[in-house]
Design a protein around this motif. Structure first.
Motif, PDB file in Angstrom:
ATOM      1  N   PRO A 152      41.072  45.722  14.046  1.00  0.00           N
ATOM      2  CA  PRO A 152      42.349  46.171  13.462  1.00  0.00           C
ATOM      3  C   PRO A 152      42.668  47.630  13.781  1.00  0.00           C
ATOM      4  CG  PRO A 152      41.087  44.905  11.859  1.00  0.00           C
ATOM      5  CD  PRO A 152      40.174  45.170  13.007  1.00  0.00           C
ATOM      6  N   ARG A 153      41.668  48.490  13.746  1.00  0.00           N
ATOM      7  CA  ARG A 153      41.898  49.899  14.034  1.00  0.00           C
ATOM      8  C   ARG A 153      42.225  50.113  15.508  1.00  0.00           C
ATOM      9  NH1 ARG A 153      38.401  49.608   9.838  1.00  0.00           N
ATOM     10  NH2 ARG A 153      38.506  51.207   8.208  1.00  0.00           N
ATOM     11  N   ALA A 154      41.494  49.432  16.388  1.00  0.00           N
ATOM     12  CA  ALA A 154      41.750  49.583  17.815  1.00  0.00           C
ATOM     13  C   ALA A 154      43.153  49.102  18.173  1.00  0.00           C
ATOM     14  CB  ALA A 154      40.704  48.819  18.625  1.00  0.00           C
ATOM     15  N   ARG A 155      43.598  47.993  17.566  1.00  0.00           N
ATOM     16  CA  ARG A 155      44.958  47.499  17.818  1.00  0.00           C
ATOM     17  C   ARG A 155      45.997  48.492  17.311  1.00  0.00           C
ATOM     18  NH1 ARG A 155      42.890  42.311  15.931  1.00  0.00           N
ATOM     19  NH2 ARG A 155      42.597  40.919  17.701  1.00  0.00           N
ATOM     20  N   ALA A 156      45.752  49.048  16.141  1.00  0.00           N
ATOM     21  CA  ALA A 156      46.713  49.987  15.562  1.00  0.00           C
ATOM     22  C   ALA A 156      46.866  51.237  16.432  1.00  0.00           C
ATOM     23  CB  ALA A 156      46.278  50.375  14.148  1.00  0.00           C
ATOM     24  N   TYR A 157      45.753  51.722  16.977  1.00  0.00           N
ATOM     25  CA  TYR A 157      45.810  52.919  17.821  1.00  0.00           C
ATOM     26  C   TYR A 157      46.257  52.606  19.249  1.00  0.00           C
ATOM     27  CZ  TYR A 157      43.281  55.628  14.268  1.00  0.00           C
ATOM     28  OH  TYR A 157      42.907  56.278  13.117  1.00  0.00           O
TER      29      TYR A 157
END
Length: 212
Positions: A152-157
């Motif tokens: 989720p964090r990698a997609r958001a960034y």
């Protein structure tokens, strides 16, 4: 419990057992090999530079030499300038048109790490200047923590994530697990970007001399 507040009585017959430590996760290759494999898997053009600590982060920059600007700087005797204080003055309005042009384009930054938190912490700051990617061992990619917290964090960034798996050779196989963001805007050409470009320019020239 003992009579003293905040103090617990411990039995003399209690045997403390050592905590079971998980074996350290090993990378299936050197950082340079894995970064080169990641750049190839992502289709990034340019030279993968050796890992360095930049802005407090450990990354491998990928930089593309701009032949026209490079040729012009050779003619003008404008070698790479890596002094950050000097380069910081290049953004002054009164120096517009009087300082060297960037001879490289920062394609992106690749962080090779054993854990996704370390990888993201190293890679995310460079999204301001290009793409960013993280290379992790396959064992880290298969964990629940990775699926629940990293993705989720990698997609958001917009950070690409790649998995490195041993294949019997000196370098492991690197495959894209999560592609990065493709709708990236052009980087802001500020004093910090110019300084990073000059550092990358120096490393690109050194790599050309070494390979030659």
């Amino acid at each position: 419990m003992s009579g003293t507040p905040g103090r617990t009585a411990v039995s003399e017959h209690l045997n403390a057992l050592p905590a079971q430590l998980a074996p350290p996760v090993e990378l299936p290759g050197t950082v340079t090999e894995l970064a080169e494999g990641a750049a190839a898997a992502l289709g990034w053009a340019g030279t993968v530079l050796p890992e360095t600590i930049l802005l407090g982060r450990r990354v491998c920059l990928v930089a593309e030499l701009l032949p026209d600007v490079h040729a012009e700087r050779i003619c003008l005797g404008q070698e790479p300038v890596t002094d950050r204080t000097t380069v910081s003055t290049w953004a002054w309005p009164e120096l517009a048109g009087r300082v060297p042009e960037p001879a490289v384009r920062i394609v992106g930054a690749i962080a090779v790490a054993r854990h996704w938190r370390t990888g993201l912490a190293n890679a995310v700051p460079f999204l301001r200047y290009g793409d960013a990617a993280v290379v992790l061992p396959t064992t880290a990619v298969l964990s629940h923590d990775y699926l629940a917290n990293c993705l989720p964090r990698a997609r958001a960034y917009g950070v690409a994530v790649l998995a490195a798996e041993p294949d019997g050779d000196a370098c492991g196989t690197v495959q894209v697990d999560l592609p990065g963001r493709t709708d990236r805007a052009f980087p802001e050409v500020d004093a910090l970007y110019r300084w990073v470009c000059e550092l990358a320019y120096e490393q690109v020239l050194e790599s050309v001399v070494t390979s030659g």
